[in-house]
Design a protein around this motif. Structure first.
Motif, PDB file in Angstrom:
ATOM      1  N   ALA A  25      -0.529  62.345  67.975  1.00 21.68           N
ATOM      2  CA  ALA A  25       0.531  63.069  68.686  1.00 21.68           C
ATOM      3  C   ALA A  25      -0.075  64.169  69.559  1.00 21.68           C
ATOM      4  N   LYS A  26      -0.971  64.929  68.993  1.00 23.80           N
ATOM      5  CA  LYS A  26      -1.598  66.020  69.747  1.00 23.80           C
ATOM      6  C   LYS A  26      -2.403  65.471  70.923  1.00 23.80           C
ATOM      7  N   GLU A  27      -3.087  64.351  70.720  1.00 19.09           N
ATOM      8  CA  GLU A  27      -3.855  63.730  71.804  1.00 19.09           C
ATOM      9  C   GLU A  27      -2.940  63.250  72.927  1.00 19.09           C
ATOM     10  N   ALA A  28      -1.691  62.905  72.573  1.00 16.30           N
ATOM     11  CA  ALA A  28      -0.725  62.444  73.569  1.00 16.30           C
ATOM     12  C   ALA A  28      -0.007  63.602  74.259  1.00 16.30           C
ATOM     13  N   GLY A  29      -0.344  64.822  73.878  1.00 10.53           N
ATOM     14  CA  GLY A  29       0.256  65.994  74.509  1.00 10.53           C
ATOM     15  C   GLY A  29       1.473  66.542  73.793  1.00 10.53           C
ATOM     16  N   VAL A  30       1.721  66.056  72.577  1.00  9.93           N
ATOM     17  CA  VAL A  30       2.869  66.551  71.805  1.00  9.93           C
ATOM     18  C   VAL A  30       2.426  67.808  71.066  1.00  9.93           C
ATOM     19  N   THR A  31       2.835  68.941  71.584  1.00 17.48           N
ATOM     20  CA  THR A  31       2.380  70.219  71.026  1.00 17.48           C
ATOM     21  C   THR A  31       3.360  70.798  70.014  1.00 17.48           C
ATOM     22  N   ASP A 203      12.729  60.256  66.727  1.00 19.62           N
ATOM     23  CA  ASP A 203      13.404  59.847  65.491  1.00 19.62           C
ATOM     24  C   ASP A 203      12.478  58.960  64.660  1.00 19.62           C
ATOM     25  N   CYS A 204      11.170  59.170  64.824  1.00 18.45           N
ATOM     26  CA  CYS A 204      10.215  58.336  64.093  1.00 18.45           C
ATOM     27  C   CYS A 204      10.398  58.499  62.582  1.00 18.45           C
ATOM     28  N   PRO A 205      10.211  57.421  61.820  1.00 14.73           N
ATOM     29  CA  PRO A 205       9.557  56.145  62.161  1.00 14.73           C
ATOM     30  C   PRO A 205      10.492  55.089  62.754  1.00 14.73           C
ATOM     31  N   PHE A 206      11.693  55.487  63.127  1.00 11.14           N
ATOM     32  CA  PHE A 206      12.686  54.524  63.607  1.00 11.14           C
ATOM     33  C   PHE A 206      12.695  54.449  65.137  1.00 11.14           C
ATOM     34  N   LYS A 212       6.560  49.514  72.328  1.00  8.05           N
ATOM     35  CA  LYS A 212       6.240  49.562  70.898  1.00  8.05           C
ATOM     36  C   LYS A 212       7.427  49.114  70.036  1.00  8.05           C
ATOM     37  N   ARG A 213       8.488  48.674  70.666  1.00  8.83           N
ATOM     38  CA  ARG A 213       9.714  48.336  69.938  1.00  8.83           C
ATOM     39  C   ARG A 213       9.432  47.325  68.813  1.00  8.83           C
ATOM     40  N   GLY A 214      10.034  47.619  67.648  1.00 13.31           N
ATOM     41  CA  GLY A 214       9.834  46.757  66.487  1.00 13.31           C
ATOM     42  C   GLY A 214       8.713  47.226  65.578  1.00 13.31           C
ATOM     43  N   LYS A 215       7.884  48.166  66.066  1.00 10.29           N
ATOM     44  CA  LYS A 215       6.805  48.725  65.263  1.00 10.29           C
ATOM     45  C   LYS A 215       7.242  50.077  64.707  1.00 10.29           C
ATOM     46  N   ARG A 216       6.434  50.636  63.833  1.00  4.21           N
ATOM     47  CA  ARG A 216       6.721  51.977  63.330  1.00  4.21           C
ATOM     48  C   ARG A 216       6.596  52.976  64.466  1.00  4.21           C
ATOM     49  N   ASN A 217       7.626  53.764  64.648  1.00  2.00           N
ATOM     50  CA  ASN A 217       7.594  54.796  65.685  1.00  2.00           C
ATOM     51  C   ASN A 217       6.777  55.984  65.198  1.00  2.00           C
ATOM     52  N   GLU A 218       6.229  56.764  66.131  1.00  2.00           N
ATOM     53  CA  GLU A 218       5.505  57.983  65.768  1.00  2.00           C
ATOM     54  C   GLU A 218       5.608  58.981  66.914  1.00  2.00           C
ATOM     55  N   PRO A 219       5.352  60.269  66.649  1.00  2.00           N
ATOM     56  CA  PRO A 219       5.591  61.298  67.659  1.00  2.00           C
ATOM     57  C   PRO A 219       4.848  61.091  68.973  1.00  2.00           C
ATOM     58  N   ALA A 220       3.684  60.486  68.943  1.00  2.00           N
ATOM     59  CA  ALA A 220       2.936  60.259  70.184  1.00  2.00           C
ATOM     60  C   ALA A 220       3.756  59.484  71.200  1.00  2.00           C
ATOM     61  N   TYR A 221       4.668  58.650  70.707  1.00  2.00           N
ATOM     62  CA  TYR A 221       5.433  57.783  71.606  1.00  2.00           C
ATOM     63  C   TYR A 221       6.529  58.533  72.366  1.00  2.00           C
ATOM     64  N   VAL A 222       6.727  59.812  72.067  1.00  2.00           N
ATOM     65  CA  VAL A 222       7.706  60.579  72.848  1.00  2.00           C
ATOM     66  C   VAL A 222       7.254  60.661  74.304  1.00  2.00           C
ATOM     67  N   ALA A 223       5.960  60.490  74.531  1.00  2.00           N
ATOM     68  CA  ALA A 223       5.449  60.455  75.909  1.00  2.00           C
ATOM     69  C   ALA A 223       6.042  59.273  76.672  1.00  2.00           C
ATOM     70  N   LEU A 224       6.212  58.130  76.002  1.00  2.00           N
ATOM     71  CA  LEU A 224       6.805  56.954  76.639  1.00  2.00           C
ATOM     72  C   LEU A 224       8.269  57.205  77.001  1.00  2.00           C
ATOM     73  N   ILE A 225       8.958  57.950  76.148  1.00  2.00           N
ATOM     74  CA  ILE A 225      10.361  58.288  76.398  1.00  2.00           C
ATOM     75  C   ILE A 225      10.464  59.222  77.598  1.00  2.00           C
ATOM     76  N   ALA A 226       9.586  60.209  77.647  1.00  2.00           N
ATOM     77  CA  ALA A 226       9.575  61.129  78.790  1.00  2.00           C
ATOM     78  C   ALA A 226       9.287  60.375  80.085  1.00  2.00           C
TER      79      ALA A 226
END
Length: 256
Positions: A25-31, A203-206, A212-226
């Motif tokens: 998450a931190k590597e993806a810029g989620v501070t 809303d990870c892990p959902f 990444k749909r269908g896989k476990r969600n995680e905070p790093a993926y908020v970058a994809l949402i943005a």
């Protein structure tokens, strides 16, 4: 800098690699992130993770699916926890008419009690709404929830309700579904929410976003949402990151 306003890093799906997930998450810029507790097990975990990590915060509340298990003891517990320096909101709370574990009348009662508590302790609330929009709006109005405001979490409802929720002092938070190819409603919402009322979450892990749909969600993926919201609004992704972090800081009073 990205602010994921709704994560469940406190659930068992992350027990084997939680530290690695936080690193990604931190590597993806989620501070910044808010870890949401919703029952006896996840609430203490949320607070512990918030205590252990800089710029991680906790929300504590009782999920509507489990409303039947809520008593005055739980209410007193939430009130006690509300004064913790890392607790920035109450929730998630609300109504869920998809599952039938807790009768609707009990869900409504527990929802009202938590809004009343939020007004007492002056914290914003995080709303879980599943197939219950009209009743959610009625209760928010009757309980004067606008006094504290909060978040319509993982908003997946019609755009027509957005002005009413904003009028009640709520922010609109978008998650993975905004990136789903067949999801027209959240895309429409993403285009029309005023910039100063927009938030993002996993809303990870959902509800992992595309691809990444269908896989476990995680905070790093908020970058994809943005990125998806930026595409829909035709603005740079840096702008979405900046305004959503600014909005979250304001809602959770992190600069006070």
């Amino acid at each position: 800098m990205l602010f994921d306003t709704h994560v469940h890093l406190n659930v068992k799906q992350f027990d084997e690699d939680r530290e690695e997930v936080i690193k990604r998450a931190k590597e993806a810029g989620v501070t910044h992130m808010v870890i949401v507790g919703f029952d006896h097990e996840t609430i203490p975990r949320a607070i512990k993770l918030a205590e252990e990590n800089e710029n991680f915060y906790a929300a504590v509340g009782w999920h509507p699916v489990d409303a039947i298990d809520f008593t005055e003891k739980e209410l007193a517990w939430l009130e006690e926890l509300a004064s913790h320096p890392k607790v920035v909101a109450l929730g998630e709370m609300g109504l869920d008419y998809h599952w039938d574990k807790s009768p609707k009348a009990i869900q409504k009662e527990v929802f009202r009690k938590q809004i009343q508590l939020a007004r007492k302790v002056n914290l914003p609330i995080i709303i879980h709404n599943r197939e219950a929009t009209e009743d959610i709006m009625t209760i928010l109005q009757e309980e004067n929830a606008a006094d504290v405001g909060g978040i319509m979490h993982c908003y997946n409802d019609s755009a027509e309700y957005v002005p009413a929720f904003i009028g009640m002092n709520f922010y609109i938070s978008l998650g993975g579904p905004v990136s789903f190819k067949n999801a027209t409603l959240p895309k429409e919402v993403a285009k029309m929410v005023p910039a100063d009322r927009l938030l993002i979450e996993t809303d990870c892990p959902f509800l992992a976003p595309h691809p990444k749909r269908g896989k476990r969600n995680e905070p790093a993926y908020v970058a994809l949402i943005a990125e998806k919201i930026a595409e829909l609004r035709e603005v740079p992704v840096e702008e979405i990151a900046s305004i959503t972090k600014e909005n979250a800081d304001r809602l959770f009073r992190l600069n006070d």
